[in-house]
Design an enzyme around this catalytic site. Structure first.
Site, PDB file in Angstrom:
ATOM      1  N   ARG A   6     110.075 -31.159  23.013  1.00  0.00           N
ATOM      2  CA  ARG A   6     109.069 -32.226  22.958  1.00  0.00           C
ATOM      3  C   ARG A   6     108.625 -32.634  24.355  1.00  0.00           C
ATOM      4  NH1 ARG A   6     112.988 -35.928  19.497  1.00  0.00           N
ATOM      5  NH2 ARG A   6     113.465 -33.815  18.783  1.00  0.00           N
ATOM      6  N   LYS A  44     124.646 -27.183  24.081  1.00  0.00           N
ATOM      7  CA  LYS A  44     124.823 -26.849  22.667  1.00  0.00           C
ATOM      8  C   LYS A  44     126.231 -26.300  22.437  1.00  0.00           C
ATOM      9  CE  LYS A  44     120.061 -25.653  21.393  1.00  0.00           C
ATOM     10  NZ  LYS A  44     119.873 -26.731  20.399  1.00  0.00           N
ATOM     11  N   ASP A  89     117.308 -21.738  25.134  1.00  0.00           N
ATOM     12  CA  ASP A  89     117.669 -23.150  25.057  1.00  0.00           C
ATOM     13  C   ASP A  89     119.186 -23.283  24.956  1.00  0.00           C
ATOM     14  OD1 ASP A  89     117.819 -25.859  24.734  1.00  0.00           O
ATOM     15  OD2 ASP A  89     116.936 -25.891  22.705  1.00  0.00           O
TER      16      ASP A  89
HETATM   17  N1  BES Z   1     115.518 -25.400  20.050  1.00  0.00           N
HETATM   18  C1  BES Z   1     116.151 -26.480  19.385  1.00  0.00           C
HETATM   19  C2  BES Z   1     115.897 -26.475  17.872  1.00  0.00           C
HETATM   20  C3  BES Z   1     116.352 -25.267  17.121  1.00  0.00           C
HETATM   21  C4  BES Z   1     117.523 -25.292  16.390  1.00  0.00           C
HETATM   22  C5  BES Z   1     115.585 -24.118  17.091  1.00  0.00           C
HETATM   23  C6  BES Z   1     117.931 -24.190  15.683  1.00  0.00           C
HETATM   24  C7  BES Z   1     115.995 -22.998  16.377  1.00  0.00           C
HETATM   25  C8  BES Z   1     117.169 -23.050  15.663  1.00  0.00           C
HETATM   26  C9  BES Z   1     115.662 -27.806  19.951  1.00  0.00           C
HETATM   27  O1  BES Z   1     115.309 -27.778  21.290  1.00  0.00           O
HETATM   28  C10 BES Z   1     116.789 -28.786  19.827  1.00  0.00           C
HETATM   29  O2  BES Z   1     117.786 -28.568  20.432  1.00  0.00           O
HETATM   30  N2  BES Z   1     116.585 -29.840  19.063  1.00  0.00           N
HETATM   31  C11 BES Z   1     117.575 -30.854  18.917  1.00  0.00           C
HETATM   32  C12 BES Z   1     116.913 -32.206  19.049  1.00  0.00           C
HETATM   33  C13 BES Z   1     117.879 -33.348  19.171  1.00  0.00           C
HETATM   34  C14 BES Z   1     118.677 -33.246  20.447  1.00  0.00           C
HETATM   35  C15 BES Z   1     117.091 -34.635  19.124  1.00  0.00           C
HETATM   36  C16 BES Z   1     118.237 -30.677  17.553  1.00  0.00           C
HETATM   37  O3  BES Z   1     117.551 -30.286  16.601  1.00  0.00           O
HETATM   38  O4  BES Z   1     119.435 -30.894  17.464  1.00  0.00           O
HETATM   39 ZN    ZN Z   2     114.658 -25.979  22.005  1.00  0.00          ZN
HETATM   40 MN    MN Z   3     116.998 -28.023  22.550  1.00  0.00          MN
END
Ligand code: BES
Ligand code: ZN
Ligand code: MN
Length: 533
Positions: free
Chosen positions: A353, A279, A272
């Protein structure tokens, strides 16, 4: 690791390291006997070196210098832990292999005499074996000089062979090795594990246990209308796929899944990057673990098949790599999820999601099968926010069914895969409204874990459903009780235990129905997991 049993007194156990549980209060018989054989030196030295050797987690290692059959003895403080329950023994088992590994001993023994003889001791043997396996990471070493492997042999002292012991040891092995499988996949670098490779590894693991696997590739995903999985995977060189695992345990093979089947869904984002909503470097460092939910579902399915549980289970893993690229999906795109609901993409980093929406809508409809499942559970590294809310020891649990949630909370305590419930606050739902589509994929600030779950709920077709957000627990930066540092394999034990409960209730229901075929003994008075309300 070989696992052996022997009904000898602890002081006669031939081994490298003999591990003894030392609870607060009076010493159990095995400790007293070993102490006696050491001429009283074991306890005297332990008390001299440590303030309180019975304190939970304290370890005292004693070299026996020929006084005992074992080369060394480890006294492990158990505090006021309940030695009739499995979790204390699971932790002790994990400590035993951890100690053997750090002392580079090839043989380790655990005395079970502090558990009451009978069923409690049989269960203690199973839990100790499970913990011993879990205490070894199971991840293939990638160092040029591999670190010492764990012990080659575990001896359980105080139980004899027999069908009951065989059964708990078989279960321990199935659960332990399935957790190793999940951990090794999670730890595998994303470059080595694109979706198709994840699928191949699933096929290889499934083949050996008679689990059916179907891999739905891009053309099939188009045909099925899984546009979110396709969109999330479009920025990657490696095409997405949907991995479907089918276990038919409830009777004849090659028949459709019954109405009582269970559905497990695991997020399988092999990497991801965030996509175009990229990110930060530090946020991206750890994102090979973003398929941990999928790995747990695969591990659990393999274990369930090995155990031959009398129940049908469908496991589904939407697998994709989330990358930025000229072809990548974009903020502002509108996706039609399986089943027809539309979603406006606001943030390409809220991709979990999206892929889960397709997968949940698909299994909840019982697509491709004549019947819908009895309940759906998903596991996903969904939000960074979950670590803010709950830290790194417990998963967040959200869902629509009290019976299922109650079961999962209880199982979490029993298995040492703890979760804590967060509320699905309906007042927040408007935060997911889009001006242009049915929903958008981000909330309107705060409560990130709740928004993620509220979004998923829209795709569960009103079925009993629970969601475990495992983003905080999928990887242990510090060792936890039964988890060495690194990939945790969180969720394997939980899903296996949940399937066992469902199978157990099913068989009880069947018996009761045969004895007294009253309508009240059937579905209507039961919760979705088969429990009486
Ligand atoms: N894969 C990430 C969440 C994650 C964060 C997993 C740290 C493992 C360690 C997920 O896809 C994500 O990026 N979530 C976002 C959602 C937001 C954009 C609404 C987040 O948590 O920032
Ligand atoms: Zn993710
Ligand atoms: Mn993500």
């Amino acid at each position: 690791m070989k696992i052996l049993t022997e009904r000898v007194p602890a002081q006669r156990a031939q081994t490298g390291l003999l591990v003894l549980a030392l609870p607060a209060g009076d010493s159990p018989a095995d400790v007293a006997a070993v102490d006696h054989a050491s001429g009283g030196r074991l306890l005297a030295e332990a008390r001299q070196r440590l303030d309180d050797p019975t304190r939970r987690g304290s370890v005292f290692v004693f070299q026996s210098h020929g006084m005992l059959a074992a080369e060394a003895v480890a006294l492990v403080g158990m505090g006021s832990d309940d030695l009739t329950a499995v979790s204390a023994w699971r932790r002790l088992g994990a400590q035993a292999t951890t100690l053997a590994r750090s002392h580079r001993l090839s043989r380790v023994a655990v005395s079970l005499a502090a558990a009451p003889a009978g069923a409690a001791r049989t269960n203690a043997a199973g839990a100790t074996a499970e913990g011993a396996l879990l205490g070894l990471s199971g991840v293939r070493s990638r160092r040029s000089k591999p670190e010492p492997a764990g012990p080659e042999e575990l001896l359980l002292v105080g139980v004899g062979p027999g069908p009951a012991v065989e059964r708990v040891l078989k279960r321990a092995r199935a659960v332990g090795e399935a957790t190793w499988l999940a951990r090794d996949l999670i730890a595998t670098p994303a470059t080595e594990l694109p979706p198709a490779e994840f699928a191949r590894r699933a096929q290889a693991a499934a083949r050996s246990v008679g689990l059916e696997v179907r891999v739905h590739g891009e053309p099939e995903l188009h045909r099925l209308g899984m546009n979110a999985i396709l969109a999330v995977g479009r920025g990657s060189e490696h095409p997405p796929c949907l991995i479907e695992l089918i276990y038919r345990g409830g009777g004849k093979r090659r028949r459709p899944l019954g109405a009582r089947h269970l559905a497990f869904v695991g997020k399988g984002i092999t990497f991801d990057s965030g996509g175009l909503s990229l990110k930060t470097p530090s946020g991206m460092e750890i994102q090979k673990r973003d398929m941990a939910g999928g790995a747990a579902v695969l591990g659990a399915m393999v274990a369930i098949a090995r155990l031959g549980l009398p129940i049908d289970v469908r496991g589904v893993i939407p697998a994709a790599e989330n990358m930025p690229d000229g072809r990548a999906y974009r903020p502002g795109d509108i996706l039609t999820i399986f089943g027809g609901k539309t979603v406006e993409v606001r943030n390409t980093d809220a991709e979990g999601r999206l892929v889960l929406a397709d997968a949940l809508a698909w299994v909840s409809a019982g697509a491709g099968e004549p019947e819908k499942p009895r309940f759906v559970v998903d596991l996903a590294t969904l939000t960074g926010a979950v670590s803010v809310a709950l830290g790194r020891e417990v998963a967040a649990l959200l869902g629509t069914d009290r019976g299922l949630i109650g079961d999962l909370l209880e199982i979490g305590r029993e298995t040492d895969e703890r979760s804590w419930e967060l509320p699905l606050i309906d007042e927040y739902l408007p935060g997911l409204r889009s001006d242009i589509a049915d929903l958008k994929n981000t909330g309107d600030g705060g409560a990130g874990t709740i928004f993620g779950a509220l979004f998923l709920r829209e795709f569960t077709g009103g079925l009993p459903w629970a969601h475990l957000d495992i983003a905080g627990v999928a990887w242990a930066d510090k060792a936890r009780a039964c988890t060495p540092r690194g990939a945790a394999g969180f969720g394997v034990r939980t899903l296996v235990a949940l399937a066992e409960r469902a199978a157990h209730r099913r068989s009880r229901t069947a018996t009761r129905a045969r004895v007294s075929p009253s309508p009240a003994a059937r579905g209507s008075s039961r919760g979705p997991s088969g429990r009486r309300r």
